[in-house]
Design an enzyme around this catalytic site. Structure first.
Site, PDB file in Angstrom:
ATOM      1  CG  ASP A   1      32.865  40.043  47.779  1.00 19.10           C
ATOM      2  OD1 ASP A   1      32.883  39.134  48.632  1.00 19.10           O
ATOM      3  OD2 ASP A   1      32.687  41.235  48.047  1.00 19.10           O
TER       4      ASP A   1
ATOM      5  CG  HIS B   1      40.700  39.102  46.684  1.00 18.29           C
ATOM      6  ND1 HIS B   1      39.584  38.852  47.437  1.00 18.29           N
ATOM      7  CD2 HIS B   1      41.561  38.099  46.960  1.00 18.29           C
ATOM      8  CE1 HIS B   1      39.759  37.757  48.141  1.00 18.29           C
ATOM      9  NE2 HIS B   1      40.949  37.271  47.873  1.00 18.29           N
TER      10      HIS B   1
END
Length: 152
Positions: free
Chosen positions: A126, A122
Site C-alpha cells: 500500500d 502497488h
C-alpha cells in the site's frame, strides 16, 4: 510475489547492490534485523569483497526480501530502482550533497542532504504504508545527530 499469490516472509533479508568493474551483484544480508549496525557493516564489507573478487556463491544472493541500492556512489541524485523479483520494493540511496536550508531562525545554511527513492509494487504494498515508512526513515535520519542513534 509468487505467480499470482503474495508470499509474506517473516525473515528480514536485505539485498544490497554491489558493483564490480564490469557487473552488478545483489548479495543478501540474512536476518539483518537480528544484527547490530556494526555487524551489518561488517557483513556488507565481506559480501562486497566476495562480489568484487568473484567469490560469491549462488546462496549468497538468494532469499532477499527488500533491496537497498546506493546509486549515490556513482553521483546520482535521483533515480528509480527496478524491483528485484520476487521482492516488492527497492530503496535507492542517492548522493549526499550540500544544499541551502532555511533554519528555524530564518538564516540560510548549507546542510548535507540526501534523496531516498522508494520503488514499490502497488499490487503487494500500500502506497500509504510505504509513505509512512519513508517518513519514519526521514525522522530517524534527521534526529541521529541529536544523540539518538537507535534505528528502531
Amino acid at each position: 510475489m509468487g505467480g499470482d499469490k503474495i508470499i509474506q516472509k517473516k525473515d528480514i533479508n536485505i539485498s544490497i547492490a554491489v558493483a564490480s568493474d564490469n557487473a552488478l551483484f545483489v548479495p543478501v544480508i540474512k536476518n539483518s534485523d537480528e544484527k547490530s549496525i556494526k555487524g551489518i557493516g561488517k557483513e556488507i564489507n565481506e559480501l562486497a569483497v566476495k562480489a568484487r573478487s568473484g567469490k560469491l556463491k549462488s546462496a549468497d544472493m538468494q532469499g532477499g526480501t527488500f533491496t537497498v541500492n546506493s546509486t549515490g556512489s556513482f553521483g546520482s541524485v535521483q533515480s528509480m530502482g527496478i524491483i528485484n523479483h520476487p521482492q516488492a520494493a527497492i530503496l535507492q540511496v542517492e548522493s549526499i550533497v550540500k544544499r541551502p536550508v532555511i533554519m528555524d531562525n530564518g538564516m540560510i545554511a548549507a546542510r548535507d542532504m540526501v534523496n531516498l527513492c522508494l520503488s514499490l509494487d502497488h499490487r503487494v504494498l500500500d502506497g500509504l504504508i510505504c509513505g509512512q515508512f519513508m517518513g519514519r526513515v526521514k525522522e530517524i535520519l534527521e534526529n541521529m545527530n541529536k544523540g539518538n542513534t537507535s534505528v528502531y
